[in-house]
Design a protein around this motif. Structure first.
Motif, mmCIF file in Angstrom:
data_model
loop_
_atom_site.group_PDB
_atom_site.id
_atom_site.type_symbol
_atom_site.label_atom_id
_atom_site.label_comp_id
_atom_site.label_asym_id
_atom_site.label_seq_id
_atom_site.Cartn_x
_atom_site.Cartn_y
_atom_site.Cartn_z
ATOM 1 N N LYS A 1 41.538 8.048 -36.176
ATOM 2 C CA LYS A 1 40.291 7.929 -36.941
ATOM 3 C C LYS A 1 40.502 6.891 -38.040
ATOM 4 O O LYS A 1 41.443 7.010 -38.835
ATOM 5 N N LYS B 1 48.910 18.193 -34.047
ATOM 6 C CA LYS B 1 47.763 17.276 -34.048
ATOM 7 C C LYS B 1 47.763 16.408 -32.794
ATOM 8 O O LYS B 1 46.720 16.205 -32.168
ATOM 9 N N GLU C 1 36.803 13.738 -30.057
ATOM 10 C CA GLU C 1 36.217 14.886 -30.762
ATOM 11 C C GLU C 1 34.926 15.384 -30.123
ATOM 12 O O GLU C 1 33.890 15.531 -30.774
ATOM 13 N N ASP D 1 48.237 14.462 -41.242
ATOM 14 C CA ASP D 1 46.924 14.411 -40.600
ATOM 15 C C ASP D 1 46.481 13.001 -40.228
ATOM 16 O O ASP D 1 46.473 12.624 -39.057
ATOM 17 N N ARG E 1 39.031 18.894 -30.417
ATOM 18 C CA ARG E 1 39.480 18.228 -31.652
ATOM 19 C C ARG E 1 38.762 18.793 -32.872
ATOM 20 O O ARG E 1 39.263 18.692 -33.991
ATOM 21 N N LEU F 1 40.430 20.855 -35.632
ATOM 22 C CA LEU F 1 41.122 20.264 -36.787
ATOM 23 C C LEU F 1 40.239 20.279 -38.035
ATOM 24 O O LEU F 1 40.697 19.999 -39.135
ATOM 25 N N ASN F 2 38.966 20.617 -37.838
ATOM 26 C CA ASN F 2 38.049 20.700 -38.993
ATOM 27 C C ASN F 2 38.037 22.096 -39.617
ATOM 28 O O ASN F 2 37.137 22.406 -40.403
HETATM 29 N N1 GLY Z 1 41.330 15.007 -39.553
HETATM 30 C C1 GLY Z 1 40.772 15.572 -38.422
HETATM 31 C C2 GLY Z 1 40.874 14.703 -37.208
HETATM 32 O O1 GLY Z 1 41.607 13.750 -37.203
HETATM 33 O O2 GLY Z 1 40.195 14.957 -36.243
#
Ligand code: GLY
Length: 364
Positions: free
Chosen positions: A143, A227, A237, A137, A241, A244-245
């Motif tokens: 991030k 991912k 996001e 991840d 995106r 992914l949550n």
């Molecule tokens: N861990 C979720 C993201 O990178 O958006």
């Protein structure tokens, strides 16, 4: 060696290669030199990586300036660590022509990535993740950040890596609980994006738990591909995106309410079960699907129920303050099938009433 390329259309200069292999740490340096030879190098790692011998494996006999984060773990994910890293770089007279190498788990990657984002207005960073959670991840997607005394990742930036190198052999010595908890992010990827990957995880779970490096390479590749594809479409996001949550809204609340006694992946496992229960209540799923997910999580020996000491009203208070909440209530990511995220009006995070969440928390 397996390879995947992530291209971020919104930021064309930030496309990057992800290289995956077993036991590649010792042979990475010449490759790093051939791609980034003009840049000075600075390593950020933590004391666990030093004692496991991974730092030495990466550098060999080379004398590379290094900052070792002590103690390893979330308590060091603080702005003061970033200040110390930047001052250590200044002391050895590094400038904008520097490449930071982040060698370690998610905490090292987040801290080093954030230091790279702000040192002299930004220098490149290579992520070399060494845990199941960071390989699945956090090393991909850009991030970065550190916590304030009030909330996680209060300081942060999107700062995409210049490259990602994944050596699955670093997982062989990882603590068993950390190893298993990090695999929950792989289960999450399969649930949101790839039914065949879910089948693969079910079929190969014994080999994964035995840490067979060929199967670890395969799951690292599948995680990065899933991912990477999501991040390419929506690097900042705004919508996609958010998928992914999955399992993370309730998962983050459980993690915080446990005082971080539960590992991130363990809390997300509970959040995934909660999401599955919400899906059944909303007519998006049948109990058989949730049972399949529960079985895989139970085999990972991560929790699938709320610990008895966590009160629902405490969780609701934390959920209300979720950083993605609008009008004091967040949207939730749900799936309509394994491998398919449910969307409403093109949005991948959807409305779920507070009453329904309260009901699920009571049953969980
Ligand atoms: N861990 C979720 C993201 O990178 O958006």
């Amino acid at each position: 060696m397996l390879e995947h390329e992530v291209k971020i259309p919104a930021m064309p200069e930030t496309g990057y290669q992800i290289r995956i292999g077993a036991d590649i740490l010792g042979s990475l340096w010449p490759e790093i030199e051939s791609s980034f030879g003009k840049l000075n190098k600075f390593i950020v790692t933590d004391e666990n990586l030093v004692s496991a011998g991974h730092l030495e494996k990466l550098t060999g006999q080379r004398n590379i300036p290094t900052y070792v984060i002590k103690p390893a773990g979330e308590t060091s994910k603080h702005i003061n660590t970033v200040i110390s890293i930047i001052e250590a770089m200044e002391k050895v007279k590094l400038g904008r022509d520097t490449l930071i190498l982040a060698l370690g788990g998610g905490t090292v990657g987040d801290i080093a990535g954030f230091a790279a984002a702000i040192f002299k207005r930004g220098v490149p960073v290579i992520q070399i993740p060494t845990t199941t959670v960071s390989q699945a991840d956090s090393a991909v997607g850009g991030k970065t950040g550190v916590d304030s005394s009030i909330s996680k990742n209060a300081f942060g930036a999107f700062w995409h890596p210049a490259a990602v190198y994944i050596d699955v052999a670093t997982l062989v010595t990882l603590d068993e609980r950390q190893f298993r908890a990090g695999l929950v992010e792989s289960v999450k990827h399969a649930i949101i994006a790839d039914a065949r990957y879910f089948d693969f995880l079910e079929t190969n779970l014994d080999s994964i738990l035995q840490r067979k490096t060929d199967v670890l390479e395969t799951i690292a590749y599948k995680n990065c591909r899933i991912k990477g594809e999501v991040v390419e479409v929506d690097p900042l996001e705004k919508n996609q995106r958010r998928m992914l949550n999955y399992g993370h809204t309730i998962g983050h609340a459980v993690e915080a309410a446990s005082g971080f006694e539960l590992l991130h992946g363990e809390a997300v496992a509970i959040g995934i079960i909660a999401a599955g229960m919400i899906e059944i209540e909303m007519g998006l799923s049948q109990p058989q699907r949730l049972e399949r997910i529960r079985r895989i999580l139970e085999k990972l020996e991560v929790p699938v129920k709320l610990p008895g000491n966590l009160a629902e009203n405490q969780l609701i208070e934390i959920i209300k303050h979720d950083k993605k909440a609008v009008d004091k209530w967040p949207r939730f990511v749900l799936v309509s099938d394994i491998g398919r995220v449910y969307s409403q009006n093109g949005q991948f995070a959807v409305e779920v009433s507070r009453e329904l969440v309260e009901k699920i928390l009571k049953q969980l």
